[in-house]
Write a protein that holds these residues in place. Structure first.
Motif, short mmCIF file in Angstrom:
data_model
loop_
_atom_site.label_atom_id
_atom_site.label_comp_id
_atom_site.label_asym_id
_atom_site.label_seq_id
_atom_site.Cartn_x
_atom_site.Cartn_y
_atom_site.Cartn_z
N UNK A 410 1.05 -1.13 -0.06
CA UNK A 410 -0.25 -0.41 -0.20
C UNK A 410 0.71 1.22 -0.06
N UNK A 411 2.34 0.85 0.80
CA UNK A 411 3.12 1.96 0.78
C UNK A 411 3.04 2.27 -0.81
N UNK A 412 3.11 1.64 -1.80
CA UNK A 412 3.67 2.23 -2.87
C UNK A 412 2.93 2.25 -3.97
N UNK A 413 1.51 3.01 -3.37
CA UNK A 413 0.49 3.92 -4.28
C UNK A 413 1.18 5.18 -4.18
N UNK A 414 0.01 5.32 -5.16
CA UNK A 414 0.50 7.34 -5.46
C UNK A 414 -0.13 7.87 -6.28
N UNK A 415 -0.67 9.37 -6.02
CA UNK A 415 -2.12 10.21 -6.53
C UNK A 415 -2.41 9.58 -8.03
N UNK A 416 -1.21 9.65 -9.09
CA UNK A 416 -1.19 9.00 -10.35
C UNK A 416 -2.52 7.83 -10.20
N UNK A 417 -1.89 6.93 -9.36
CA UNK A 417 -2.30 5.37 -9.66
C UNK A 417 -3.81 5.76 -9.50
N UNK A 418 -4.03 6.00 -8.30
CA UNK A 418 -5.34 6.64 -7.17
C UNK A 418 -6.63 7.37 -8.40
#
Length: 504
Positions: A410-418
């Motif tokens: 989950x810490x690998x998530x970023x705003x662009x992916x979301x």
């Protein structure tokens, strides 16, 4: 002492209503089992006999000289325990005691005046149980106190919460443990309520509907330290609900302890590696040198299993027409040892908790490797106002699936992916920035945010600890008062009995 056939004639009424003594088969089965079940009641039946004899003496049901002689024999038996091994050939605990007393005094014939053997045994049974219940309550207080201390010490120690044995949300070890203290405190409430119903004197009821001979039931209650009398004489002799109620209390306590034991057993495995059980609570394998078996925890599970069976036996034995001996035999057999076993089990759990070693590094690593912060992320997205919670939930669920399929966290998530996922789900981006995400995926921040009553925030855990300690203090005051009342009554009964014999 007279030989067995002569004693059987006297104490088992052989030669009067019965023409022959009990068969060897009856002695070796029913009588032997009955004696084994009643052995723990022997001393308490003695106190019941002493109180009953004192009451008879005061009411002049027994002549003064006979009363003093009988009391002297009762005191000798009570204080020296010279009765020896109970013999099934002589019937139950009452008739075994009568046989011993017959060898000491001819006044023995006055002991049973207006009194069934069942009354003496029932009274002794209640005397035993009330003391045992207080010891069990003491053990529960100690366990709750132990949990409260650990909860306080670990009010900020991050710990993974599990549902269905899957990592669910972040919590603290203190919050997790205190979740077992509140059921234990409710166990204490149940025991107090049960004790109030139990601590009523059944003595002085004749067979079950009173007696033509003088009886002072309140005097008996006072002499034995009861809070009052059981109001109805037949109910006093055949109460079926109280043994079932106590068995239910024992099952609830054992199951509560077992649930914690089961969790700890899982958390102590190499696969979870969240905590370590002290070696003194484990057992080594005789074939696999690497094994450290959590035997103490496994025992607590087996204890709960046994209690479930005992509860069923006690309830089933009461499901007969009223006034049947099998209403009582299972209760005599199962309840006193079961209370002792549950008390020992609670004490064992208190020991186990005191020896636990928590691996906080592993706890944090488990949370980091899981998606336990997904709920916090979804709630954070909803709180920003760009989506309602169900929309945020769908987006987060899709995010988790995407990350998991590629071996990311989950810490690998970023705003662009979301935002890409939001476009697919909602047809619009959420407008997040990368600097917003760390606050929504941090375990410590998530825990601090759980400030509702009963939540995992450290301040709420400390409030729970304070509440538990206050309640335990109240229970401890009750136990001290109840135990003191019993001690005072026993000392007073002994003094009055000695006065009757002239031994001041």
């Amino acid at each position: 002492m007279m030989h067995i056939p002569s004693l059987q004639r006297q104490v088992l009424e052989v030669g009067t209503r019965l023409d022959e003594p009990p068969s060897a088969g009856l002695q070796q089965t029913a009588f032997a089992e009955e004696i084994a079940a009643q052995e723990c009641l022997h001393e308490a039946v003695g106190w019941a006999d002493i109180a009953y004899t004192l009451m008879q003496a005061r009411l002049r049901t027994i002549p003064p000289g006979a009363a003093a002689e009988l009391m002297a024999a009762l005191l000798e038996l009570q204080l020296t325990d010279t009765c020896g091994e109970l013999d099934p050939a002589l019937g139950d605990v009452v008739t075994n005691r009568e046989a011993w007393l017959a060898g000491k005094t001819g006044a023995i014939g006055h002991l049973g005046a207006g009194r069934a053997r069942r009354e003496a045994i029932t009274t002794g049974f209640v005397l035993v149980l009330r003391t045992q219940v207080l010891r069990l309550a003491e053990a529960l207080c100690a366990m709750v106190t132990q949990i409260a201390g650990l909860a306080e010490a670990h009010c900020s120690t991050v710990f993974p919460e599990y549902t269905y044995l899957q990592t669910a949300q972040p919590t603290t070890f203190g919050h997790y443990l205190s979740g077992f203290a509140f059921p234990a405190e409710r166990d204490l409430q149940r025991l107090r309520g049960f004790y109030a119903r139990l601590n009523r004197c059944p003595a002085g009821c004749g067979s079950s509907n009173g007696s033509r001979l003088p009886q002072d039931r309140q005097m008996l209650a006072d002499l034995l330290g009861f809070d009052g009398v059981v109001e109805h004489a037949r109910d006093a002799m055949w109460q079926a609900d109280l043994p079932i109620e106590l068995a239910s209390c024992l099952v609830i306590i054992a199951v509560n302890v077992s649930r914690l034991a089961e969790d700890l057993m899982v958390f102590a495995t190499r696969e979870f590696a969240l905590l370590n059980l002290a070696d003194r609570h484990c057992r080594a394998s005789k074939i696999m040198p690497q094994k450290k078996n959590p035997f103490a925890l496994s025992y607590l599970r087996s204890l709960a299993n046994h209690l479930l069976g005992a509860q069923t036996a006690i309830a089933a034995s009461a499901r007969t027409p009223s006034g049947q001996m099998d209403n009582r035999m299972e209760a005599y057999r199962e309840l006193p040892p079961s209370v002792e076993r549950v008390t020992a089990g609670v004490n064992l759990m208190t020991e186990i908790l005191g020896g636990l070693q928590l691996h906080e590094i592993n706890c944090r690593a488990t949370l980091a490797a899981s998606f336990a912060l997904a709920t916090d992320l979804a709630e954070g997205l909803a709180s920003l106002g760009a989506a309602d919670f169900r929309e945020a939930h769908r987006i987060t669920a899709r995010l988790v699936g995407t990350l998991a399929s590629s071996g990311r966290r989950l810490s690998d998530a970023n705003a662009d992916l979301i935002d890409d996922i939001a476009m697919e789900e909602l047809g619009r981006p959420l407008g997040l920035r990368d600097d917003m995400l760390p606050a929504l995926t941090d375990a410590d921040a998530a825990i601090r945010a759980r400030t509702t009553i009963g939540g995992a925030a450290p301040k709420r855990v400390l409030e729970a600890v304070a509440a538990l300690r206050g309640r335990v203090a109240g229970h401890e005051n009750w136990m001290r008062e109840a135990a003191s009342a019993i001690d005072i009554a026993e000392a007073g009964l002994l003094a009055a009995a000695r006065t009757l014999t002239g031994d001041c």
